[in-house]
Each structure stands twice: as C-alpha cells, then as structure tokens.
Design a protein around this motif. Structure first.
Motif, PDB file in Angstrom:
ATOM      1  N   VAL A  68     -26.229  -2.735   5.098  1.00 37.85           N
ATOM      2  CA  VAL A  68     -26.680  -1.617   4.275  1.00 37.85           C
ATOM      3  C   VAL A  68     -28.114  -1.872   3.848  1.00 37.85           C
ATOM      4  O   VAL A  68     -28.535  -3.028   3.675  1.00 37.85           O
ATOM      5  N   CYS A  69     -28.864  -0.793   3.705  1.00 37.13           N
ATOM      6  CA  CYS A  69     -30.226  -0.872   3.187  1.00 37.13           C
ATOM      7  C   CYS A  69     -30.184  -0.416   1.732  1.00 37.13           C
ATOM      8  O   CYS A  69     -30.221   0.797   1.458  1.00 37.13           O
ATOM      9  N   PRO A  70     -30.055  -1.328   0.781  1.00 32.69           N
ATOM     10  CA  PRO A  70     -29.827  -0.922  -0.614  1.00 32.69           C
ATOM     11  C   PRO A  70     -31.081  -0.356  -1.262  1.00 32.69           C
ATOM     12  O   PRO A  70     -32.184  -0.858  -1.077  1.00 32.69           O
ATOM     13  N   SER A  71     -30.910   0.714  -2.004  1.00 33.91           N
ATOM     14  CA  SER A  71     -31.980   1.236  -2.842  1.00 33.91           C
ATOM     15  C   SER A  71     -31.830   0.648  -4.228  1.00 33.91           C
ATOM     16  O   SER A  71     -30.766   0.149  -4.599  1.00 33.91           O
ATOM     17  N   GLN A  72     -32.887   0.694  -5.006  1.00 35.69           N
ATOM     18  CA  GLN A  72     -32.823   0.146  -6.357  1.00 35.69           C
ATOM     19  C   GLN A  72     -31.798   0.938  -7.172  1.00 35.69           C
ATOM     20  O   GLN A  72     -31.721   2.154  -7.082  1.00 35.69           O
ATOM     21  N   GLY A  73     -31.001   0.210  -7.941  1.00 39.13           N
ATOM     22  CA  GLY A  73     -29.962   0.851  -8.715  1.00 39.13           C
ATOM     23  C   GLY A  73     -28.582   0.434  -8.256  1.00 39.13           C
ATOM     24  O   GLY A  73     -28.419  -0.552  -7.522  1.00 39.13           O
ATOM     25  N   GLU A  74     -27.583   1.190  -8.685  1.00 35.48           N
ATOM     26  CA  GLU A  74     -26.191   0.844  -8.426  1.00 35.48           C
ATOM     27  C   GLU A  74     -25.577   1.807  -7.429  1.00 35.48           C
ATOM     28  O   GLU A  74     -25.810   3.022  -7.474  1.00 35.48           O
TER      29      GLU A  74
END
Length: 442
Positions: free
Chosen positions: A271-277
C-alpha cells in the motif's frame, strides 16, 4: 447536494455550523437536536425529515456530525462524507473530542471550505487537502479508556527505549511543521472485536470476531509500504489443509489502494499510505473461537432472609500468565425495585455500585492478570422479593480490553518501507482485542 453541515456536542452545544447555500435557517440545528433526543433508545435513525428538510447524521467521538439537505441525494454518499470528515478532523486535530473541536474550530472551517463548494463535495483526500490547509492544529490530548490511540502499549514492556509514549499516535498529522515534536513514524494496529455468548453451564454457544488492520502514517513521503502477515493465513474453510495450526478467517476486505499481487502467494499487502489514518484490511471469523474464551464466570444466586438476594460471582481469567486484561467491567441485571447493596470484594482496587435506574449492579476491575481468579459477594435488598424475582438476575455482560492479544492469531511478520526513509523513521505495531459483546448466561 448539502445545504448545511453542523457538529453538535452530546448536550446540543453548537460547535461548528456551516451554511453552504443559504436555503435554510440556523433553527435547523435546534430542530435536529429536539428530534434526535426525543427518540427512545441509543440508536436513533440515521436519516430523519422535518417539513421537507432531511437530516443525515452519524455519531463519533461523542459528537453529532450532521448534514442537512432539502433535496434527495444518496444517503450513503452523505454518510461516507460525514465519516470522512470525522476521520480528517481526527487526522488534522490529533484526536476526536469536543475539546479538540472547540480548540481547532478555525482549522475545521478551513477543511470544510476546501472539501465542499456551494453544497457539492469536491474532495476528501488527505494528500490533496494538505496542500491547501494552512492553519496549525492546537494539540489536545484527552484521556479515554476506550480510545485506541491513547492506550500506551506499543513495543516490549521491558525495553523502555522501544516503547512509544502513550499519546504518540494521538497528534495532528501536520504537527511537524515548525515543531520539534514531529517524528517520522508509522503505526500499525491489529484490532479485533470479540462477540461471545456462553451458556449457563459454561458451554460456548456463539463466537464471532471482527478485525481490522489500521495504519496511521506521519511520514512526509512513502512510495510503498509492505506488510507481511502470517504465511499460514487461510481465508475460508476451503483453504485450510491438513492439521497444521493455520490462522484462519472466513472472509476479508481490502482498501482500494492495497495491491494484492503478492498476497495469494506470500501473504504480503502493498500500500502507498497517505498521511493520516486508514484501514487497509478488514476480516471476520464467524461461529468459531481459535483460543479459549478469555473469561469464565461461576455464579451463584440465592435468596437470603425475606427481602435480600445473595449474588456470588467467581471470575477466572484464562489468558496466559504474562498477559493482562484492562478495564474489565461486569454488569449484572438485578430484580426491579432493588434499593440498596452491600458488597465484599476480593481485592481493594475493585469497585462496585448499584444502578437502580438501569436495574443492574456494576463491578469494575482495572487490571486482571492472566491465570488469576477474583470473586465478589453482593447483598442486594429488594422489597417484596419473590421466587420469581430471582429469575430477573442475569444474564451477565462484560466489557474489557486485551492488549498485545489477537484471538485469531493474526500477526504482522514484517513492516518494510520503500524507498528507505532518510533520517530516523520509527515503525510501531500494536495488537488490541476489545469486547464487542460478551454475554454469560446464569
């Protein structure tokens, strides 16, 4: 098309109000609160109408998140938007509570200005919004026994240098701008909710597990993250082969951003996580509990004197010896008309009280070590007690938290970031099991 958005406290205080089209008056806030509080029960309908004005709401963090409209948009779209608004508020403010909303009202108004234009939803993407949001968050760190982000149980308990602070995951995602407190960290939580029904003879009658893998990212850039799960994880009964101690779930769902090209073979999520939850995986296991139930109750109910009931409870924690259950709460229904109660508890840190309005007694244990056994004797005075009144005692319901425990056995094998982060970046993995519904029949 949205006419208004407002956030109310549980007491009806106006925290946030935004009118996008000028079609409705501000009195709609009072109309909604009167409607939602006039309904009986704890679960009012999500969609309500009053004189052609539709109210769609959710409740998170003890707050009402409400959208009003005089048209007929898809309720699911509005509900998803409100959930996303609550999640973004938590990401940008650090926590979700009345205090954090009051302290960051300017930031929330700025979010709404960028997310909605004249009632039409524009974006809910964290990656897009962070380019336009300029207001700095005012940190608020409320303490809540049931808020997962405030349970300080990361890492090993004997190596203090490897343990994150209790509020490490409860900070704004933009707090690193101009502050020294911002760190390049990523948190991965494996959260399970347990629903169990145990019969009066101690037989397990029902067991369901709902789980999810949730990440909260504070990394400024991360092209890809690889999460390795148990290699022996099987999905559905058809994949379970032989007699090995495989970890099994009935079904699972993934976030749309998760790549599954290595999942079937190696059980790796990319996964390419974005900032946050965000929640990257949800799973469930029905009608099965791979481990023993965490608690066993041995009750005894007797009639003493003319107007007194004796309730003796012996509770055993069947967790491993080095494990501990936290915030254990036992609720026992008592006969209606109960007026007073005296108790004898097996340790001084326990508390108990009679709740006449709820027709129940509450027994609370802050910490319950694995393998331990506690007991309590309650003497409840009931005027006009009859033999039929004894049938009103039970069933017993419990709530608790099990840190560092998963009932399914699901584990994170590794957590790798690509490309390798420059500077110091820390990765934390946490396991928590909560009781969703734990009922023991007497």
């Amino acid at each position: 098309m949205i006419s208004q958005i407002f956030i109310l406290s549980s007491k009806g205080d106006h925290l946030i109000y935004k009118d996008f089209r000028g079609e409705e008056s501000k009195d709609a806030i009072n109309v909604f609160y009167e409607m939602v509080t006039a309904l009986s029960g704890n679960q009012p309908p999500v969609v309500m109408s009053h004189k052609g004005l539709n109210f769609i709401h959710i409740r998170q963090g003890g707050l009402y998140w409400v959208a009003s409209t005089n048209t007929n948009p898809s309720p699911f779209t509005i509900i998803e938007f409100l959930n996303r608004l609550a999640a973004l508020t938590k990401d940008y403010c650090g926590s979700l509570s009345e205090k954090s909303v009051r302290m960051n009202f300017a930031l929330i108004y700025e979010l709404l200005d960028e997310m909605v234009d004249f009632g039409y939803i524009q974006t809910t993407s964290t990656d897009i919004l962070k380019n336009f949001i300029q207001t700095e968050a005012v940190s608020s760190k409320p303490f809540s026994l049931f808020d997962l982000s405030n349970v300080g149980l990361f890492g090993a308990e004997t190596q203090q240098s490897k343990v994150a602070p209790s509020v490490a995951a409860s900070r704004p995602i933009m707090s690193s701008r101009g502050e020294q407190g911002g760190k390049n960290e990523i948190f991965v939580d494996v959260i399970e909710r347990l629903s169990v029904v145990i019969g009066s003879k101690g037989v397990l009658m029902k067991a369901d597990i709902q789980g999810e893998i949730r990440i909260k990212c504070f990394l400024p850039t991360c092209s890809e993250m690889r999460i390795g799960l148990n290699e022996e994880l099987s999905i559905g009964k058809s994949e379970l082969k032989g007699y090995s101690s495989a970890v099994r779930v009935d079904e699972c769902r993934f976030h749309q951003a998760v790549k599954l090209d290595e999942f079937d073979t190696f059980r790796i999520l990319k996964v390419c996580p974005s900032q946050g939850e965000q929640t990257v995986m949800q799973y469930q296991l029905c009608d099965e509990l791979p481990c023993a139930p965490p608690f066993q109750l041995f009750p005894s109910v007797e009639k003493d004197y003319v107007n007194r009931v004796l309730i003796f409870l012996k509770l055993r924690c069947d967790l491993p010896p080095k494990s501990t259950a936290l915030n254990v709460s036992i609720t026992v229904p008592v006969p209606k008309g109960s007026t007073s109660m005296s108790q004898e508890l097996s340790s001084p840190d326990q508390t108990a009280e009679l709740q006449p309005k709820n027709k129940a007694l509450l027994w609370e244990i802050p910490r319950f070590p694995g393998g331990a056994q506690l007991s309590a004797l309650f003497k409840v005075d009931v005027p006009g007690l009859s033999s039929a009144s004894l049938l009103e005692v039970g069933p017993v319901s419990m709530s608790f938290e099990l840190p560092k425990q998963t009932c399914t056995g699901l584990q994170i094998r590794f957590l790798r970031l690509s490309p390798t982060q420059t500077g110091l970046s820390q990765r934390w993995v946490r396991y928590v099991t909560h009781s969703d519904s734990y009922t023991i029949r007497i």
